[in-house]
Design an enzyme around this catalytic site. Structure first.
Site, PDB file in Angstrom:
ATOM      1  N   GLY A  46       0.889  -1.167  -0.099  1.00  0.00           N
ATOM      2  CA  GLY A  46      -0.051   0.034   0.008  1.00  0.00           C
ATOM      3  C   GLY A  46       0.817   1.142   0.035  1.00  0.00           C
ATOM      4  O   GLY A  46       1.947   1.317   0.586  1.00  0.00           O
ATOM      5  N   GLN A  51       3.061  10.119   1.169  1.00  0.00           N
ATOM      6  CA  GLN A  51       4.272   9.437   1.065  1.00  0.00           C
ATOM      7  C   GLN A  51       5.049   9.465  -0.021  1.00  0.00           C
ATOM      8  O   GLN A  51       6.391   9.368  -0.004  1.00  0.00           O
ATOM      9  CB  GLN A  51       4.066   7.742   1.251  1.00  0.00           C
ATOM     10  CG  GLN A  51       3.579   7.125   2.577  1.00  0.00           C
ATOM     11  CD  GLN A  51       3.392   5.767   2.499  1.00  0.00           C
ATOM     12  OE1 GLN A  51       2.333   5.367   2.335  1.00  0.00           O
ATOM     13  NE2 GLN A  51       4.307   5.236   3.117  1.00  0.00           N
ATOM     14  N   CYS A  91       6.135  -0.315   7.012  1.00  0.00           N
ATOM     15  CA  CYS A  91       5.608   1.106   6.114  1.00  0.00           C
ATOM     16  C   CYS A  91       6.883   1.418   5.200  1.00  0.00           C
ATOM     17  O   CYS A  91       8.013   1.113   5.536  1.00  0.00           O
ATOM     18  CB  CYS A  91       5.276   2.171   7.094  1.00  0.00           C
ATOM     19  SG  CYS A  91       4.805   3.532   6.087  1.00  0.00           S
ATOM     20  N   LEU A  92       6.413   1.579   4.003  1.00  0.00           N
ATOM     21  CA  LEU A  92       7.713   2.044   3.163  1.00  0.00           C
ATOM     22  C   LEU A  92       8.169   3.382   3.636  1.00  0.00           C
ATOM     23  O   LEU A  92       9.486   3.662   3.133  1.00  0.00           O
ATOM     24  CB  LEU A  92       6.931   2.372   1.806  1.00  0.00           C
ATOM     25  CG  LEU A  92       6.642   0.914   1.097  1.00  0.00           C
ATOM     26  CD1 LEU A  92       6.023   1.196  -0.245  1.00  0.00           C
ATOM     27  CD2 LEU A  92       7.588  -0.117   0.706  1.00  0.00           C
ATOM     28  N   HIS A 133      -4.198   1.252   7.712  1.00  0.00           N
ATOM     29  CA  HIS A 133      -2.768   1.556   7.547  1.00  0.00           C
ATOM     30  C   HIS A 133      -2.789   3.106   6.742  1.00  0.00           C
ATOM     31  O   HIS A 133      -2.275   4.040   7.104  1.00  0.00           O
ATOM     32  CB  HIS A 133      -1.646   0.571   7.373  1.00  0.00           C
ATOM     33  CG  HIS A 133      -0.559   1.230   7.434  1.00  0.00           C
ATOM     34  ND1 HIS A 133       0.714   0.726   8.015  1.00  0.00           N
ATOM     35  CD2 HIS A 133       0.157   1.966   6.536  1.00  0.00           C
ATOM     36  CE1 HIS A 133       1.711   1.350   7.742  1.00  0.00           C
ATOM     37  NE2 HIS A 133       1.574   1.939   6.578  1.00  0.00           N
ATOM     38  N   GLU A 134      -3.213   3.032   5.494  1.00  0.00           N
ATOM     39  CA  GLU A 134      -3.184   3.931   4.533  1.00  0.00           C
ATOM     40  C   GLU A 134      -4.099   5.002   4.888  1.00  0.00           C
ATOM     41  O   GLU A 134      -3.659   6.141   4.771  1.00  0.00           O
ATOM     42  CB  GLU A 134      -3.638   3.099   3.211  1.00  0.00           C
ATOM     43  CG  GLU A 134      -2.651   2.145   2.755  1.00  0.00           C
ATOM     44  CD  GLU A 134      -0.977   2.340   2.895  1.00  0.00           C
ATOM     45  OE1 GLU A 134      -0.793   3.543   2.710  1.00  0.00           O
ATOM     46  OE2 GLU A 134      -0.187   1.517   2.952  1.00  0.00           O
ATOM     47  N   HIS A 137      -2.468   7.395   7.130  1.00  0.00           N
ATOM     48  CA  HIS A 137      -1.674   8.404   6.421  1.00  0.00           C
ATOM     49  C   HIS A 137      -2.094   9.450   5.945  1.00  0.00           C
ATOM     50  O   HIS A 137      -1.717  10.610   6.126  1.00  0.00           O
ATOM     51  CB  HIS A 137      -0.861   7.654   5.251  1.00  0.00           C
ATOM     52  CG  HIS A 137       0.306   6.728   5.511  1.00  0.00           C
ATOM     53  ND1 HIS A 137       1.397   7.286   6.127  1.00  0.00           N
ATOM     54  CD2 HIS A 137       0.613   5.543   5.269  1.00  0.00           C
ATOM     55  CE1 HIS A 137       2.331   6.284   6.264  1.00  0.00           C
ATOM     56  NE2 HIS A 137       1.718   5.327   5.690  1.00  0.00           N
TER      57      HIS A 137
END
Ligand code: ZN
Length: 161
Positions: A46, A51, A91-92, A133-134, A137
């Protein structure tokens, strides 16, 4: 389409509230394509617009990582959460780290897709985790603020498992 630079923890853009998308401009369509490319290239499941440095309410998700069935959520709104799951999350934007987070096991979300068509999407397990999670963000929340215990080094966690 192009790969965009992924912002990492410490970059304050990740802590900002995002704005809803009003109309699907060519620029937004390019952004969505780039977000998908960037997510797949980084082997993530994701990615949210902040991000890649854009404060808009857009997320892309593909828990299969196969590239066949990406989910695009524009202006997502969580309608329902139920159940509970505790599991490892990454997480990226927080490279090489993992941590345990408790999330709802089921989520129902209303969002526009990449054609600005309104959709209702339901997810369980990993998909439910990824959606929560997304969506976090988009309000400037990183999973690290929800980790139970310590944030672990990803490689160490893998060796210990
Ligand atoms: Zn993330």
């Amino acid at each position: 389409m192009a790969i965009r630079k992924i912002r990492t923890i410490g970059d304050e853009i990740l802590e900002h509230q995002t704005k809803p998308v009003k109309i699907l401009t060519p620029r937004i369509a390019i952004l969505i394509g780039d977000m998908l490319d960037t997510m797949y290239q980084a082997q993530g499941v994701g990615l949210a617009a902040p991000q890649v440095g854009v404060l808009k309410q857009i997320v892309v998700i593909d828990v299969t990582q196969e590239g066949n069935t990406p989910i695009v959520l524009i202006n997502p709104e969580i309608l329902e959460l139920s159940g509970e799951q505790t599991g490892q999350e990454a997480c990226l934007s927080v490279p090489n780290k993992v941590g345990n987070v408790t999330r709802a096991n089921y989520v129902k979300v209303k969002a526009y897709d990449q054609h600005m068509k309104e959709r209702i999407i339901e997810g369980e397990d990993l998909l439910a985790r990824a959606i929560q999670h997304e969506v976090d963000h988009l309000s400037g929340v990183l999973y690290v603020s929800k980790v139970e215990g310590e944030l672990m080094d990803a490689q160490e966690a893998e060796e210990r498992a």
